[in-house]
Design a protein around this motif. Structure first.
Motif, mmCIF file in Angstrom:
data_model
loop_
_atom_site.group_PDB
_atom_site.id
_atom_site.type_symbol
_atom_site.label_atom_id
_atom_site.label_comp_id
_atom_site.label_asym_id
_atom_site.label_seq_id
_atom_site.Cartn_x
_atom_site.Cartn_y
_atom_site.Cartn_z
ATOM 1 N N VAL A 11 0.882 -1.228 0.008
ATOM 2 C CA VAL A 11 0.025 0.111 0.076
ATOM 3 C C VAL A 11 0.898 1.155 0.153
ATOM 4 O O VAL A 11 2.074 1.136 0.219
ATOM 5 N N THR A 12 0.291 2.424 -0.159
ATOM 6 C CA THR A 12 1.073 3.346 -0.163
ATOM 7 C C THR A 12 0.806 3.983 1.338
ATOM 8 O O THR A 12 -0.192 4.145 1.817
ATOM 9 N N TYR A 13 2.022 4.759 1.765
ATOM 10 C CA TYR A 13 1.952 5.406 3.110
ATOM 11 C C TYR A 13 3.201 6.385 3.118
ATOM 12 O O TYR A 13 4.146 6.216 2.928
ATOM 13 N N GLU A 31 4.446 9.915 0.117
ATOM 14 C CA GLU A 31 3.910 8.588 0.270
ATOM 15 C C GLU A 31 5.023 7.631 -0.606
ATOM 16 O O GLU A 31 5.287 8.436 -1.632
ATOM 17 N N GLU A 104 -5.163 5.747 4.008
ATOM 18 C CA GLU A 104 -6.509 6.136 3.284
ATOM 19 C C GLU A 104 -7.555 5.306 3.498
ATOM 20 O O GLU A 104 -7.260 4.059 3.120
ATOM 21 N N GLN A 107 -8.527 2.571 0.363
ATOM 22 C CA GLN A 107 -7.548 2.731 -0.473
ATOM 23 C C GLN A 107 -7.156 1.281 -1.193
ATOM 24 O O GLN A 107 -7.125 0.351 -0.326
ATOM 25 N N ASP A 108 -6.755 1.217 -2.379
ATOM 26 C CA ASP A 108 -6.746 -0.088 -2.954
ATOM 27 C C ASP A 108 -5.079 -0.663 -2.735
ATOM 28 O O ASP A 108 -4.168 0.401 -2.609
ATOM 29 N N SER A 109 -5.010 -1.917 -2.721
ATOM 30 C CA SER A 109 -3.530 -2.246 -2.546
ATOM 31 C C SER A 109 -2.945 -2.054 -4.026
ATOM 32 O O SER A 109 -3.422 -2.314 -5.001
#
Length: 140
Positions: A11-13, A31, A104, A107-109
């Motif tokens: 994921v984004t983070y 991100e 988020e 949020q999609d992976s």
């Protein structure tokens, strides 16, 4: 947040590096893709505790513990735009999914690593945390 996080998922983070925390910073600068290495839902409260490992395209310094991500794993993880990539296993961000200011909702992976590669990542991560792995707490 009702989303389920699974080990190996990307994921984004806004990852906060240990060196940034040591300087007094409290927010990640950008991100970036991260790998969920641990996702544990607690019996009390049903909260999902996460350990997130940074993924970088920058070659690691010799003093860092990293694993290079094979090309096939990059494709599986949705990282095929990176020519080379490494997963950093000697530090991690700790967060609680349902209380996170940084994840988020919905949020999609980006993708997911294979089980054999994730077993290698997890074994290296757990060995590192036993020795001197650095936990960056993101729940405050």
């Amino acid at each position: 947040m009702s989303r389920e996080y699974r080990p190996g998922e990307i994921v984004t983070y806004p990852y906060l590096w240990a060196w940034q925390q040591d300087r007094g910073e409290t927010e990640g600068r950008k991100e970036r893709p991260v790998c969920v290495v641990v996702a544990v839902r607690s019996d009390r409260g049903g909260l999902t505790h996460l350990a997130l490992l940074a993924i970088t395209s920058q070659p690691p310094r010799a003093d860092r513990l990293t694993l290079e991500i094979p090309e096939m794993e990059c494709r599986r993880a949705g990282l095929s735009d990176l020519k080379r990539a490494w997963i950093v296993v000697d530090e991690y961000n700790y967060d609680i999914a349902e209380r996170s200011y940084y994840l988020e909702p919905g949020q999609d992976s980006l993708g997911r690593f294979s089980k054999p590669f994730m077993m290698r990542v997890a074994a290296t991560f757990f060995e590192s945390t036993r020795r001197s792995g650095h936990r960056i707490n993101r729940v405050d």
